[in-house]
Design a protein around this motif. Structure first.
Motif, PDB file in Angstrom:
ATOM      1  N   GLY A 301      46.325  42.206  57.264  1.00 46.17           N
ATOM      2  CA  GLY A 301      47.200  41.367  58.077  1.00 46.17           C
ATOM      3  C   GLY A 301      48.537  41.104  57.411  1.00 46.17           C
ATOM      4  N   GLN A 346      50.104  34.855  51.398  1.00 44.72           N
ATOM      5  CA  GLN A 346      50.278  34.045  52.613  1.00 44.72           C
ATOM      6  C   GLN A 346      51.481  33.107  52.499  1.00 44.72           C
ATOM      7  OE1 GLN A 346      46.576  32.021  53.455  1.00 44.72           O
ATOM      8  NE2 GLN A 346      45.565  33.900  54.148  1.00 44.72           N
ATOM      9  N   THR A 383      43.260  40.970  62.402  1.00 44.39           N
ATOM     10  CA  THR A 383      42.683  41.605  61.209  1.00 44.39           C
ATOM     11  C   THR A 383      41.796  40.569  60.521  1.00 44.39           C
ATOM     12  OG1 THR A 383      44.784  41.050  60.161  1.00 44.39           O
ATOM     13  CG2 THR A 383      44.417  43.355  60.676  1.00 44.39           C
ATOM     14  N   THR A 385      38.267  40.179  61.133  1.00 42.59           N
ATOM     15  CA  THR A 385      36.837  40.530  61.173  1.00 42.59           C
ATOM     16  C   THR A 385      36.021  39.601  62.083  1.00 42.59           C
ATOM     17  OG1 THR A 385      35.972  39.238  59.298  1.00 42.59           O
ATOM     18  CG2 THR A 385      36.990  41.341  58.758  1.00 42.59           C
ATOM     19  N   ASN A 412      37.691  46.433  62.052  1.00 48.15           N
ATOM     20  CA  ASN A 412      36.665  47.471  62.099  1.00 48.15           C
ATOM     21  C   ASN A 412      35.420  46.940  61.401  1.00 48.15           C
ATOM     22  OD1 ASN A 412      38.578  49.315  63.143  1.00 48.15           O
ATOM     23  ND2 ASN A 412      39.291  49.793  61.088  1.00 48.15           N
ATOM     24  N   GLY A 437      41.428  49.664  66.303  1.00 40.42           N
ATOM     25  CA  GLY A 437      41.144  50.422  65.085  1.00 40.42           C
ATOM     26  C   GLY A 437      40.065  51.478  65.211  1.00 40.42           C
TER      27      GLY A 437
HETATM   28  N1  LIG Z   1      42.771  49.589  61.870  1.00 41.74           N
HETATM   29  C1  LIG Z   1      43.040  49.802  60.607  1.00 41.74           C
HETATM   30  O1  LIG Z   1      43.643  50.796  60.240  1.00 41.74           O
HETATM   31  C2  LIG Z   1      42.593  48.816  59.596  1.00 41.74           C
HETATM   32  C3  LIG Z   1      43.073  48.923  58.294  1.00 41.74           C
HETATM   33  C4  LIG Z   1      42.682  47.991  57.341  1.00 41.74           C
HETATM   34  C5  LIG Z   1      41.811  46.996  57.711  1.00 41.74           C
HETATM   35  N2  LIG Z   1      41.346  46.942  58.977  1.00 41.74           N
HETATM   36  C6  LIG Z   1      40.389  45.919  59.366  1.00 41.74           C
HETATM   37  O2  LIG Z   1      40.952  44.641  59.243  1.00 41.74           O
HETATM   38  C7  LIG Z   1      39.930  43.714  58.905  1.00 41.74           C
HETATM   39  C8  LIG Z   1      40.370  42.904  57.707  1.00 41.74           C
HETATM   40  O3  LIG Z   1      40.447  43.752  56.592  1.00 41.74           O
HETATM   41  P1  LIG Z   1      41.128  43.260  55.274  1.00 41.74           P
HETATM   42  O4  LIG Z   1      40.976  44.355  54.294  1.00 41.74           O
HETATM   43  O5  LIG Z   1      42.470  42.713  55.557  1.00 41.74           O
HETATM   44  O6  LIG Z   1      40.147  42.058  54.893  1.00 41.74           O
HETATM   45  P2  LIG Z   1      40.528  40.694  54.174  1.00 41.74           P
HETATM   46  O7  LIG Z   1      39.271  40.065  53.755  1.00 41.74           O
HETATM   47  O8  LIG Z   1      41.563  40.966  53.149  1.00 41.74           O
HETATM   48  O9  LIG Z   1      41.198  39.828  55.337  1.00 41.74           O
HETATM   49  C9  LIG Z   1      40.492  39.163  56.348  1.00 41.74           C
HETATM   50  C10 LIG Z   1      41.191  37.847  56.586  1.00 41.74           C
HETATM   51  O10 LIG Z   1      40.642  37.228  57.742  1.00 41.74           O
HETATM   52  C11 LIG Z   1      40.472  35.851  57.463  1.00 41.74           C
HETATM   53  N3  LIG Z   1      39.462  35.255  58.326  1.00 41.74           N
HETATM   54  C12 LIG Z   1      38.123  35.316  58.211  1.00 41.74           C
HETATM   55  N4  LIG Z   1      37.552  34.544  59.164  1.00 41.74           N
HETATM   56  C13 LIG Z   1      38.547  34.024  59.885  1.00 41.74           C
HETATM   57  C14 LIG Z   1      38.585  33.139  60.995  1.00 41.74           C
HETATM   58  N5  LIG Z   1      37.465  32.662  61.545  1.00 41.74           N
HETATM   59  N6  LIG Z   1      39.785  32.804  61.498  1.00 41.74           N
HETATM   60  C15 LIG Z   1      40.927  33.293  60.962  1.00 41.74           C
HETATM   61  N7  LIG Z   1      40.947  34.104  59.894  1.00 41.74           N
HETATM   62  C16 LIG Z   1      39.765  34.480  59.363  1.00 41.74           C
HETATM   63  C17 LIG Z   1      40.079  35.817  55.993  1.00 41.74           C
HETATM   64  O11 LIG Z   1      40.253  34.539  55.423  1.00 41.74           O
HETATM   65  C18 LIG Z   1      41.018  36.867  55.419  1.00 41.74           C
HETATM   66  O12 LIG Z   1      42.256  36.312  55.049  1.00 41.74           O
HETATM   67  C19 LIG Z   1      38.681  44.531  58.657  1.00 41.74           C
HETATM   68  O13 LIG Z   1      37.837  44.469  59.780  1.00 41.74           O
HETATM   69  C20 LIG Z   1      39.186  45.932  58.470  1.00 41.74           C
HETATM   70  O14 LIG Z   1      38.271  46.905  58.905  1.00 41.74           O
HETATM   71  C21 LIG Z   1      41.716  47.822  59.920  1.00 41.74           C
END
Ligand SMILES: NC(=O)c1ccc[n+]([C@@H]2O[C@H](COP(=O)([O-])OP(=O)(O)OC[C@H]3O[C@@H](n4cnc5c(N)ncnc54)[C@H](O)[C@@H]3O)[C@@H](O)[C@H]2O)c1
Ligand SMILES: O=C(O)C[C@H](O)C(=O)O
Ligand SMILES: [Mg+2]
Length: 556
Positions: A301, A346, A383, A385, A412, A437
Motif C-alpha cells: 500500500g 506511514q 492492500t 488482506t 491476494n 490482483g
Molecule cells: N496485486 C499485487 O501485485 C500485489 C502485490 C503485493 C501485495 N499484494 C497483496 O497486498 C496485500 C498486502 O500485502 P503487503 O505485503 O503490503 O502486506 P503488509 O502486511 O505489509 O500490509 C498489510 C497492511 O494491512 C493492514 N491491515 C490489516 N488489517 C487491516 C484492517 N482490518 N483494516 C485496515 N488495515 C488493515 C496492516 O496493518 C498492514 O499495514 C496482500 O494480500 C498481498 O497479496 C498484491
C-alpha cells in the motif's frame, strides 16, 4: 562398481536443464550413455508437451497440478516452460498466485526436492559455500529472487515453506519474459518463523525457532547482500514478501550500493500506476489531480502511495502537495499525525490531526467508509488482506463522490481480496474502473461486459527485470519504474466500454518485451545502464530464452 553404474539414473536424465527424455535421438542416447535407458520412440518437444498436458489435465485439483508441474520443473525444464508458455493464462494461476499460496502452506508436507538455495541464520558461515555449490561464475547470474517469507502474499509468515514464492516468481520471469532459467537463483532466508503451526508441526523443514530480529536479522540480510553481490556482481537482487518493517528499510538502505528491487513495493507500485494511467485515459484527467485512498498501508500500500505521489510530482505538484492528496487507512483507521508509534512508511502520509478533527469516528477511529465519504477519492486501493472490506456501502459512497472512480482491490489470494468484481461492478452501476490482483472472469452488467485486468506485479516485473538485465542497469530508478508502467498502459485500448485497464496475460511475452525496451531506454536515460545496444528491440528479443531443445543434446 558395475552394479552402481547400472542402477543409477544417467546424469543427462537428472539435470533438468539438459534432460530431454524421450526427445533424445538415438545418436544422442549413445553419446550420453543413455543406450537402452529410454523407450524406443524418439519424440518432438510438441509430442512430449501433448502428453504432459494430458497428464496435467488428469490432476484433480489445482494443488495437485502445482505438484505435477513442480516435479516436471525438476525433471525437464524445457518441457516445463514449453507447457507453461503454451498455456500461460491457464497455468499462471497454478504455478503462481493463487495456487502457490496453497502450496506454500503444505510445502513441508509435500517436499520432495528443490533447486533453491537455503540460507540459515543459524549457519552464517555457510552462506558463501551455499552459493558456491552452484558452480556459477561472476558473469553467470542475471537475477536472484530472495524471500524471508515473513509476509507471503496476504497469508503471513511461512518460514522455509515460503521458498516457493522465490521459485514461483522466477518461473514467471522465465515464462513471461524469457529470463534464462540457468542464470537465475531462488533463495530462502531462513531466519526462523513466528508461525506457531509450523513450529509445532513435526514435518516442518525450517529452523525451529522464532524469527530473529534486531541486529542479528540485519547482519544476516547484510551478509546475504554482500555475498550475493560479490559472487554475482551483475545480478539483479529481487526481494519478495518481506515483512513491512523490513521491506522498505532494506530497499532504501541498500539501493545506492546494490542492484536491488523490491517487488511488493516497486513492482506493485508500478503495475498500479499502469492501471491508474489507463483509468485516467478513460476519465481524461491528469494524475496531478487525483485523490488516493489506500486501505491497508503496509508494504504494498505504501509502495503504491509512493509511486502515485511521485507521478503527481512529475506532473507538476510539489512533494508536499502530492502527499496531501494521499490518505492511508490502516488497522486503527485513518492515519493522522497525532497517532502514537506510526511506522516511518506511514508517517510520511499522516494527515494533520487538525484537518480531520471533526470527521465522524467509530470507536475512536475514522473508518474506511467515513474516509471515502470525506475525501471523495478518485482512486481507492485495497492492500489490507481483509476480505470483503469494500462493502456495498463503501463502493456506493465511492461512486457518489466521483463519476468514474478507479477501484483496485489488490489483496491476494482470492480469500483475501477486498471485493470481487462481480459484486463491485453492479454496486457501482458499471462506473468503477477496476483491476484486481488475481485472475477473474469478465463481469456482464446491464448489457456491457467488463474485462477485469490483473493488476498483479507479474504483469510488470518480468519485463522490468529483462530490461534491467539487457541494459546491465546498476540500479532500478523511478524513471525505469514509470517507463515500465507507461509501457504496460500503452498496450491497452480503453475506448470501448468495459475494456480492461491492463493487457491480457495471454500476451505476456510480447507485453514484457515492450516493457523491457522501455525500461532499458529509461536506464540509459537515467545514466545507470552499463550495456548499450545498437538495436534495443533486437537485443531484447535475443535475450529472451525460448523453451526449445538446443541443437546438440547436452548443450544448454
Ligand atoms: N496485486 C499485487 O501485485 C500485489 C502485490 C503485493 C501485495 N499484494 C497483496 O497486498 C496485500 C498486502 O500485502 P503487503 O505485503 O503490503 O502486506 P503488509 O502486511 O505489509 O500490509 C498489510 C497492511 O494491512 C493492514 N491491515 C490489516 N488489517 C487491516 C484492517 N482490518 N483494516 C485496515 N488495515 C488493515 C496492516 O496493518 C498492514 O499495514 C496482500 O494480500 C498481498 O497479496 C498484491
Ligand atoms: O505474488 C503475487 O502474486 C503478488 C504480490 O507479490 C503479492 O505478494 O501478493
Ligand atoms: Mg509479493
Amino acid at each position: 562398481m558395475n552394479g552402481v553404474v547400472t542402477s543409477t539414473v544417467p546424469a543427462a536424465l537428472c539435470d533438468p536443464l539438459r534432460n530431454r527424455g524421450t526427445a533424445f535421438t538415438h545418436a544422442e542416447r549413445e553419446r550420453l550413455g543413455l543406450t537402452g535407458r529410454l523407450p524406443a520412440a524418439v519424440e518432438t518437444l510438441d509430442q512430449q508437451a501433448a502428453r504432459a498436458y494430458a497428464q496435467l489435465g488428469r490432476q484433480p485439483t489445482d494443488l495437485a497440478k502445482y505438484l505435477y508441474l513442480d516435479a516436471l520443473h525438476d525433471r525437464n525444464e524445457t518441457l516445463y516452460f514449453k507447457l507453461l508458455l503454451d498455456h500461460l493464462p491457464e497455468l499462471l494461476p497454478v504455478v503462481y498466485d493463487p495456487t502457490v499460496g496453497d502450496a506454500i502452506q503444505q510445502w513441508s508436507h509435500d517436499y520432495r526436492r528443490s533447486r533453491a538455495v537455503y540460507l540459515s541464520v543459524d549457519r552464517p558461515q555457510d552462506v558463501r559455500a551455499s552459493f558456491e555449490t552452484l558452480g556459477l561464475g561472476p558473469d553467470d547470474v542475471d537475477l536472484i529472487v530472495v524471500s524471508d517469507a515473513q509476509q507471503i502474499l496476504g497469508i503471513g509468515d511461512w518460514g522455509v515453506n515460503g521458498t516457493d514464492i522465490s521459485v514461483g516468481k522466477l518461473a514467471v520471469y522465465t515464462a513471461a519474459a524469457g529470463l534464462h532459467p540457468e542464470r537465475v537463483i531462488a533463495v530462502n532466508l531462513d531466519v526462523g518463523t513466528d508461525n506457531q503451526v509450523l513450529l509445532n508441526d513435526p514435518m516442518y523443514l525450517g529452523n525451529r525457532h522464532a524469527r530473529v530480529t534486531g541486529t542479528a536479522y540485519d547482519d544476516f540480510v547484510a551478509l546475504y547482500l554482500s555475498t550475493a553481490a560479490e559472487l554475482f556482481p551483475r545480478a539483479l537482487l529481487h526481494f519478495e514478501d518481506f515483512g513491512p518493517s523490513h521491506a522498505r528499510r532494506i530497499l532504501v538502505g541498500n539501493a545506492k550500493d546494490h542492484r536491488i528491487f523490491n517487488d511488493d513495493l516497486q513492482g506493485t507500485g508500478a503495475i498500479v500506476m499502469a492501471s491508474v494511467l489507463s483509468g485516467l485515459e478513460v476519465t481524461r484527467q491528469s494524475v496531478a489531480d487525483q485523490r488516493l485512498v489506500v486501505f491497508g498501508a503496509g508494504t504494498a500500500g505504501t509502495g503504491i502511495a509512493d509511486q502515485i505521489s511521485a507521478a503527481m510530482v512529475r506532473a507538476g505538484r510539489t512533494p508536499e502537495q502530492a502527499a496531501s492528496q494521499v490518505w492511508l487507512v490502516d488497522k486503527d483507521g485513518l492515519v493522522s499525525d497525532d497517532m502514537d508509534g506510526l511506522p516511518d512508511y506511514q508517517s510520511a502520509y499522516a494527515r494533520p490531526a487538525e484537518e480531520v478533527r471533526d470527521w465522524p469516528r467509530t470507536d475512536g477511529r475514522i473508518d474506511l467508509l467515513t474516509a471515502v465519504r470525506q475525501v471523495r477519492p478518485t482512486i481507492l486501493v485495497g492492500t489490507s488482506t481483509v476480505h470483503g472490506a469494500f462493502t456495498q456501502e463503501v463502493v456506493e459512497a465511492l461512486c457518489a463522490g466521483v463519476e468514474r472512480p478507479v477501484l483496485l482491490p489488490l489483496s491476494n489470494p482470492g480469500s483475501r481480496i477486498e471485493v470481487m468484481p462481480d459484486q463491485a461492478i453492479p454496486w457501482s452501476k458499471g462506473k468503477a474502473l477496476m483491476a484486481v490482483g488475481i485472475p477473474v472472469d469478465p463481469v456482464t452488467y446491464d448489457g456491457t461486459t467488463y474485462t477485469i485486468g490483473q493488476a498483479n506485479n507479474a504483469l510488470l516485473y518480468p519485463g522490468l527485470g529483462l530490461g534491467a538485465v539487457v541494459a546491465g542497469a546498476e540500479h532500478i530508478t523511478d524513471g525505469m519504474l514509470l517507463a515500465a508502467a507507461t509501457a504496460v498502459a500503452g498496450q491497452v485500448d480503453v475506448s470501448e466500454p468495459g475494456a480492461s485497464l491492463l493487457p491480457p496475460v495471454r500476451n505476456l511475452r510480447a507485453s514484457s518485451a515492450v516493457v523491457a525496451v522501455a525500461v532499458a531506454e529509461a536506464a540509459a536515460g537515467d545514466g545507470v545502464a552499463t550495456r548499450t545496444h545498437g538495436n534495443l528491440v533486437q537485443a531484447v528479443q535475443d535475450a529472451m530464452w525460448q523453451p526449445a531443445y538446443a541443437e546438440r543434446a547436452g548443450d544448454r
